[in-house]
Scaffold this motif. Sequence first.
Motif, PDB file in Angstrom:
ATOM      1  N   ARG A   3      -2.755  -8.108  -0.539  1.00 43.88           N
ATOM      2  CA  ARG A   3      -3.190  -8.042   0.867  1.00 43.88           C
ATOM      3  C   ARG A   3      -2.204  -7.250   1.703  1.00 43.88           C
ATOM      4  NH1 ARG A   3      -2.742 -13.270   3.300  1.00 43.88           N
ATOM      5  NH2 ARG A   3      -3.659 -12.347   5.149  1.00 43.88           N
ATOM      6  N   VAL A   4      -2.734  -6.432   2.615  1.00 46.87           N
ATOM      7  CA  VAL A   4      -1.880  -5.760   3.608  1.00 46.87           C
ATOM      8  C   VAL A   4      -2.568  -5.880   4.972  1.00 46.87           C
ATOM      9  CG1 VAL A   4      -0.660  -3.631   4.223  1.00 46.87           C
ATOM     10  CG2 VAL A   4      -1.137  -4.124   1.833  1.00 46.87           C
ATOM     11  N   PRO A   5      -2.403  -7.035   5.668  1.00 47.43           N
ATOM     12  CA  PRO A   5      -3.126  -7.248   6.935  1.00 47.43           C
ATOM     13  C   PRO A   5      -2.435  -6.547   8.114  1.00 47.43           C
ATOM     14  CG  PRO A   5      -1.894  -9.202   6.334  1.00 47.43           C
ATOM     15  CD  PRO A   5      -1.607  -8.183   5.286  1.00 47.43           C
ATOM     16  N   LEU A   6      -2.788  -5.289   8.352  1.00 44.13           N
ATOM     17  CA  LEU A   6      -2.106  -4.500   9.397  1.00 44.13           C
ATOM     18  C   LEU A   6      -2.469  -4.979  10.806  1.00 44.13           C
ATOM     19  CD1 LEU A   6      -2.458  -0.912   7.913  1.00 44.13           C
ATOM     20  CD2 LEU A   6      -0.478  -2.394   7.846  1.00 44.13           C
ATOM     21  N   GLN A  39       0.854  -1.186   0.000  1.00 40.61           N
ATOM     22  CA  GLN A  39       0.000   0.000   0.000  1.00 40.61           C
ATOM     23  C   GLN A  39       0.895   1.243   0.000  1.00 40.61           C
ATOM     24  OE1 GLN A  39      -3.165   0.031   2.883  1.00 40.61           O
ATOM     25  NE2 GLN A  39      -3.233   2.255   2.956  1.00 40.61           N
ATOM     26  N   VAL A  40       0.543   2.204  -0.847  1.00 38.46           N
ATOM     27  CA  VAL A  40       1.305   3.465  -0.934  1.00 38.46           C
ATOM     28  C   VAL A  40       0.338   4.613  -0.678  1.00 38.46           C
ATOM     29  CG1 VAL A  40       2.750   4.915  -2.407  1.00 38.46           C
ATOM     30  CG2 VAL A  40       2.779   2.458  -2.726  1.00 38.46           C
ATOM     31  N   GLN A  41       0.775   5.561   0.150  1.00 40.38           N
ATOM     32  CA  GLN A  41      -0.073   6.721   0.452  1.00 40.38           C
ATOM     33  C   GLN A  41       0.749   8.002   0.313  1.00 40.38           C
ATOM     34  OE1 GLN A  41      -2.583   6.580   4.074  1.00 40.38           O
ATOM     35  NE2 GLN A  41      -1.544   8.465   4.647  1.00 40.38           N
ATOM     36  N   ILE A  42       0.191   8.985  -0.387  1.00 41.60           N
ATOM     37  CA  ILE A  42       0.854  10.289  -0.513  1.00 41.60           C
ATOM     38  C   ILE A  42      -0.096  11.344   0.041  1.00 41.60           C
ATOM     39  CG2 ILE A  42       1.865  11.976  -2.100  1.00 41.60           C
ATOM     40  CD1 ILE A  42       2.505   9.733  -4.009  1.00 41.60           C
ATOM     41  N   ALA A  43       0.403  12.243   0.884  1.00 44.78           N
ATOM     42  CA  ALA A  43      -0.436  13.287   1.476  1.00 44.78           C
ATOM     43  C   ALA A  43       0.225  14.645   1.299  1.00 44.78           C
ATOM     44  CB  ALA A  43      -0.656  12.995   2.949  1.00 44.78           C
ATOM     45  N   ILE A  57       4.641   3.961   3.015  1.00 47.64           N
ATOM     46  CA  ILE A  57       4.586   2.692   2.263  1.00 47.64           C
ATOM     47  C   ILE A  57       4.500   1.521   3.247  1.00 47.64           C
ATOM     48  CG2 ILE A  57       5.892   1.146   0.747  1.00 47.64           C
ATOM     49  CD1 ILE A  57       6.961   3.523  -0.704  1.00 47.64           C
ATOM     50  N   TRP A  58       3.569   0.612   2.986  1.00 47.83           N
ATOM     51  CA  TRP A  58       3.465  -0.644   3.743  1.00 47.83           C
ATOM     52  C   TRP A  58       3.692  -1.793   2.768  1.00 47.83           C
ATOM     53  CZ3 TRP A  58       0.262   3.498   4.192  1.00 47.83           C
ATOM     54  CH2 TRP A  58       0.005   4.029   5.460  1.00 47.83           C
ATOM     55  N   ILE A  59       4.589  -2.700   3.108  1.00 55.35           N
ATOM     56  CA  ILE A  59       4.834  -3.866   2.244  1.00 55.35           C
ATOM     57  C   ILE A  59       4.606  -5.131   3.070  1.00 55.35           C
ATOM     58  CG2 ILE A  59       6.563  -5.166   0.939  1.00 55.35           C
ATOM     59  CD1 ILE A  59       7.839  -2.566   0.129  1.00 55.35           C
ATOM     60  N   PHE A  60       3.702  -5.981   2.605  1.00 58.74           N
ATOM     61  CA  PHE A  60       3.435  -7.266   3.267  1.00 58.74           C
ATOM     62  C   PHE A  60       4.402  -8.281   2.712  1.00 58.74           C
ATOM     63  CE2 PHE A  60       0.195 -10.992   3.459  1.00 58.74           C
ATOM     64  CZ  PHE A  60       0.840 -11.503   4.572  1.00 58.74           C
ATOM     65  N   VAL A  61       5.379  -8.657   3.540  1.00 56.66           N
ATOM     66  CA  VAL A  61       6.466  -9.516   3.071  1.00 56.66           C
ATOM     67  C   VAL A  61       6.074 -10.993   3.149  1.00 56.66           C
ATOM     68  CG1 VAL A  61       8.904 -10.105   3.353  1.00 56.66           C
ATOM     69  CG2 VAL A  61       8.127  -7.797   3.890  1.00 56.66           C
ATOM     70  N   ASP A  62       5.666 -11.417   4.348  1.00 57.99           N
ATOM     71  CA  ASP A  62       5.433 -12.845   4.548  1.00 57.99           C
ATOM     72  C   ASP A  62       4.600 -13.046   5.814  1.00 57.99           C
ATOM     73  OD1 ASP A  62       5.557 -15.446   3.950  1.00 57.99           O
ATOM     74  OD2 ASP A  62       7.658 -15.768   4.507  1.00 57.99           O
ATOM     75  N   GLU A  63       4.066 -14.247   5.970  1.00 62.54           N
ATOM     76  CA  GLU A  63       3.285 -14.566   7.171  1.00 62.54           C
ATOM     77  C   GLU A  63       3.908 -15.769   7.852  1.00 62.54           C
ATOM     78  OE1 GLU A  63      -1.444 -14.727   8.315  1.00 62.54           O
ATOM     79  OE2 GLU A  63      -0.792 -14.349   6.281  1.00 62.54           O
TER      80      GLU A  63
END
Length: 218
Positions: free
Chosen positions: A183-186, A161-165, A211-217
């Motif tokens: 998926r980005v399960p925060l 997920q990418v966010q710009i403000a 930036i949020w990066i979901f690497v692995d579970e």
Amino acid sequence: MGQKINPLGFRLGTTQRHHSFWFAQPKNYSVGLQEDEKIRNCIKNYVQKNRRISSGFEGIARIGIKKRIDLIQVIIYIGFPNLLIEGQTRGIEELQMNVEKEFHSVNRRLNIAITRVEKPYGQPNILAEYIALQLKNRVSFRKAMKKAIELAEQTDTKGMQVQIAGRIDGKEIARVEWIREGRVPLQTIRAKIDHCSYTIRTIYGVLGIKIWIFVDEE
């Protein structure tokens, strides 16, 4: 409103580890924290001054610090072989001298090591830097965000997920724009999520990139 928490702090002890590793008494803790900040800023400033003009890229994924009684060990994780190439000892020695000048420590030696990151575009800091560079070159923010997600997908990430403000595209009213892929399960603590927030100064004002990066579970 949902309470926002830093994904790295939320997962400490499960899937994430501290970027600084040392112990201090409560009264000396703030001094140690300021030391870390000084070391990190000094390294970033040195790389910015001495990087190749063509790339315009720092390429630092993160800076790890380990402190002992007589030694401060700094590990710089870089994504691209820029001026701080592993074999180029002169650059590292010069950087070490620069940091020692800034950081007056009598009893402790400073040791700087450099480690290459295998998949640079899987690192949120490097992607944020890439987006910042695109925005400075007047590329459309949506195009920059989509390109960053494409680069991250090549490194087998499960979601991003990418966010710009801020005043995006120079509009008078500041707004927040975001885009998500996969998926980005925060909320899931066992999900390993890399996160970074990056500030970029444009001619219209300051923009914030997250930036949020979901690497692995696990």
